[in-house]
Design an enzyme around this catalytic site. Structure first.
Site, PDB file in Angstrom:
ATOM      1  N   ARG A 171      -9.757   0.709   8.457  1.00 57.47           N
ATOM      2  CA  ARG A 171      -9.471  -0.188   8.816  1.00 57.47           C
ATOM      3  C   ARG A 171     -10.463  -1.222   9.685  1.00 57.47           C
ATOM      4  O   ARG A 171     -10.119  -2.462  10.120  1.00 57.47           O
ATOM      5  CB  ARG A 171      -8.278  -0.244   9.859  1.00 57.47           C
ATOM      6  CG  ARG A 171      -6.816  -0.476   9.026  1.00 57.47           C
ATOM      7  CD  ARG A 171      -5.704  -0.331  10.071  1.00 57.47           C
ATOM      8  NE  ARG A 171      -4.680  -1.102   9.993  1.00 57.47           N
ATOM      9  CZ  ARG A 171      -3.456  -0.343   9.292  1.00 57.47           C
ATOM     10  NH1 ARG A 171      -3.367   0.744   8.865  1.00 57.47           N
ATOM     11  NH2 ARG A 171      -2.294  -1.057   9.590  1.00 57.47           N
TER      12      ARG A 171
ATOM     13  N   LYS B  35       1.078  -1.247  -0.033  1.00 57.68           N
ATOM     14  CA  LYS B  35      -0.129  -0.101   0.067  1.00 57.68           C
ATOM     15  C   LYS B  35       0.969   1.153   0.099  1.00 57.68           C
ATOM     16  O   LYS B  35       0.602   2.402  -0.718  1.00 57.68           O
ATOM     17  CB  LYS B  35      -0.835   0.063   1.112  1.00 57.68           C
ATOM     18  CG  LYS B  35      -1.891  -1.261   1.468  1.00 57.68           C
ATOM     19  CD  LYS B  35      -2.817  -0.908   2.464  1.00 57.68           C
ATOM     20  CE  LYS B  35      -2.177  -0.946   4.022  1.00 57.68           C
ATOM     21  NZ  LYS B  35      -1.666  -2.200   4.403  1.00 57.68           N
TER      22      LYS B  35
ATOM     23  N   ARG C 184      -0.116  -8.008  13.997  1.00 55.09           N
ATOM     24  CA  ARG C 184      -0.987  -7.275  13.028  1.00 55.09           C
ATOM     25  C   ARG C 184      -1.808  -8.102  11.808  1.00 55.09           C
ATOM     26  O   ARG C 184      -3.008  -7.322  11.463  1.00 55.09           O
ATOM     27  CB  ARG C 184       0.036  -6.088  12.297  1.00 55.09           C
ATOM     28  CG  ARG C 184       0.585  -5.287  13.307  1.00 55.09           C
ATOM     29  CD  ARG C 184       2.012  -4.685  12.590  1.00 55.09           C
ATOM     30  NE  ARG C 184       1.791  -4.018  11.441  1.00 55.09           N
ATOM     31  CZ  ARG C 184       2.979  -3.853  10.656  1.00 55.09           C
ATOM     32  NH1 ARG C 184       3.998  -4.451  10.678  1.00 55.09           N
ATOM     33  NH2 ARG C 184       2.716  -3.212   9.563  1.00 55.09           N
TER      34      ARG C 184
ATOM     35  N   ARG D 129      11.049  -0.700  10.639  1.00 50.83           N
ATOM     36  CA  ARG D 129      10.156  -0.428  11.604  1.00 50.83           C
ATOM     37  C   ARG D 129      10.027  -1.467  12.682  1.00 50.83           C
ATOM     38  O   ARG D 129      10.236  -2.381  12.709  1.00 50.83           O
ATOM     39  CB  ARG D 129       8.637  -0.434  10.875  1.00 50.83           C
ATOM     40  CG  ARG D 129       8.284   0.971  10.092  1.00 50.83           C
ATOM     41  CD  ARG D 129       7.217   0.735   9.144  1.00 50.83           C
ATOM     42  NE  ARG D 129       6.022   0.310   9.957  1.00 50.83           N
ATOM     43  CZ  ARG D 129       4.942  -0.075   9.095  1.00 50.83           C
ATOM     44  NH1 ARG D 129       4.585   0.753   7.888  1.00 50.83           N
ATOM     45  NH2 ARG D 129       3.795  -0.381   9.848  1.00 50.83           N
TER      46      ARG D 129
ATOM     47  N   ARG E 140      12.033  -5.302   4.758  1.00 46.71           N
ATOM     48  CA  ARG E 140      11.538  -3.634   4.541  1.00 46.71           C
ATOM     49  C   ARG E 140      12.469  -2.959   5.363  1.00 46.71           C
ATOM     50  O   ARG E 140      12.507  -3.012   6.563  1.00 46.71           O
ATOM     51  CB  ARG E 140       9.997  -3.687   4.948  1.00 46.71           C
ATOM     52  CG  ARG E 140       9.678  -2.195   4.805  1.00 46.71           C
ATOM     53  CD  ARG E 140       8.411  -2.107   4.667  1.00 46.71           C
ATOM     54  NE  ARG E 140       7.575  -2.179   5.930  1.00 46.71           N
ATOM     55  CZ  ARG E 140       5.811  -2.205   6.100  1.00 46.71           C
ATOM     56  NH1 ARG E 140       5.237  -1.899   5.011  1.00 46.71           N
ATOM     57  NH2 ARG E 140       5.596  -2.090   7.245  1.00 46.71           N
TER      58      ARG E 140
END
Ligand code: AMP
Length: 214
Positions: A88, A13, A169, A158, A125
């Site tokens: 969400r 996203k 998550r 992160r 990431r």
């Protein structure tokens, strides 16, 4: 154009939202980015959101709806916007309707990707601390390790990309956010996009889904 990007953490996203924003000339509104910045700056919003974000739980609908309403009220969002990471929950989707009033969503793009692919992507990431550009050390590495190609900023991982928090998550996504797929299907604006392949293929599929030539 008004677009919502739906999909689990690691579905792309952020990456595709930024590209789309440049292509369409409308801002990307990422509630995760807004919350992380508030946490970094130690604002009242940051203090109330910190524990939720760190543990991979959702910040309350009330807090998130307030910040989205403020952001979408800014002049640059008048011509359109791309929402990344919002809504969400069904309550947030209902709240968004209220914020939009007479405006409607043109497209909700559901980025579909298997769990094992997102777990692998999130492990690799890295994000630029200055401009927010996103890299993947195995599939889209920076030219110089640890440094952003675009602005030279330092790259960091992160905190909530640690495997334990990623699991949380993904659980939260399945329970709270996945119901939005049928919600937006009923509204007639949903398009599924296969987001499991290379970024260029996914972006081309996104362009087709919004009616732009790749
Ligand atoms: P993201 O960058 O979209 O993966 O979001 C990172 C974290 O910010 C999430 O795990 C939540 O703790 C929080 N967050 C971001 N967007 C929302 C939202 N729309 N509703 C509730 N919490 C959110």
């Amino acid at each position: 154009m008004t677009i919502v990007l739906l999909g689990p953490p690691g579905s792309g996203k952020g990456t595709h939202g930024k590209k789309l924003s440049e292509c369409l000339g409308v801002p990307t509104v990422s509630t995760g980015d807004i919350l992380r910045q508030a946490i970094q700056e130690g604002t009242a919003l940051g203090k109330s959101a910190e524990e939720y974000v760190k543990s991979g739980r959702l910040v309350t609908d009330e807090i998130v709806l307030g910040l989205v309403e403020t952001r979408l009220g800014r002049k640059d969002a008048a011509r359109g916007f791309i929402l990344d990471g919002f809504p969400r929950t069904v309550a947030q989707a209902e709240g968004l309707k209220g914020i939009l009033g007479d405006r409607t969503l043109d497209r909700v793009l559901n980025l579909v990707v298997p769990t094992e692919v997102v777990v692998n992507r999130l492990k690799d990431r890295w994000t630029c601390t200055q401009c927010g550009a996103i890299y993947n050390t195995s599939t889209a590495p920076p030219r110089v390790a640890g440094k952003c190609d675009k602005c030279g900023g330092a790259l960091q991982q992160r905190a909530d990309d640690q495997p334990e928090t990623v699991r949380k998550r993904l659980e939260v996504y399945a329970r709270e956010t996945a119901p939005l797929v049928s919600y937006y299907e009923r509204e007639g604006v949903l398009r599924n996009v296969d987001a499991s392949g290379p970024a260029a293929d996914v972006y081309a599929a996104i362009q087709r889904a919004i009616g732009k030539a790749a």
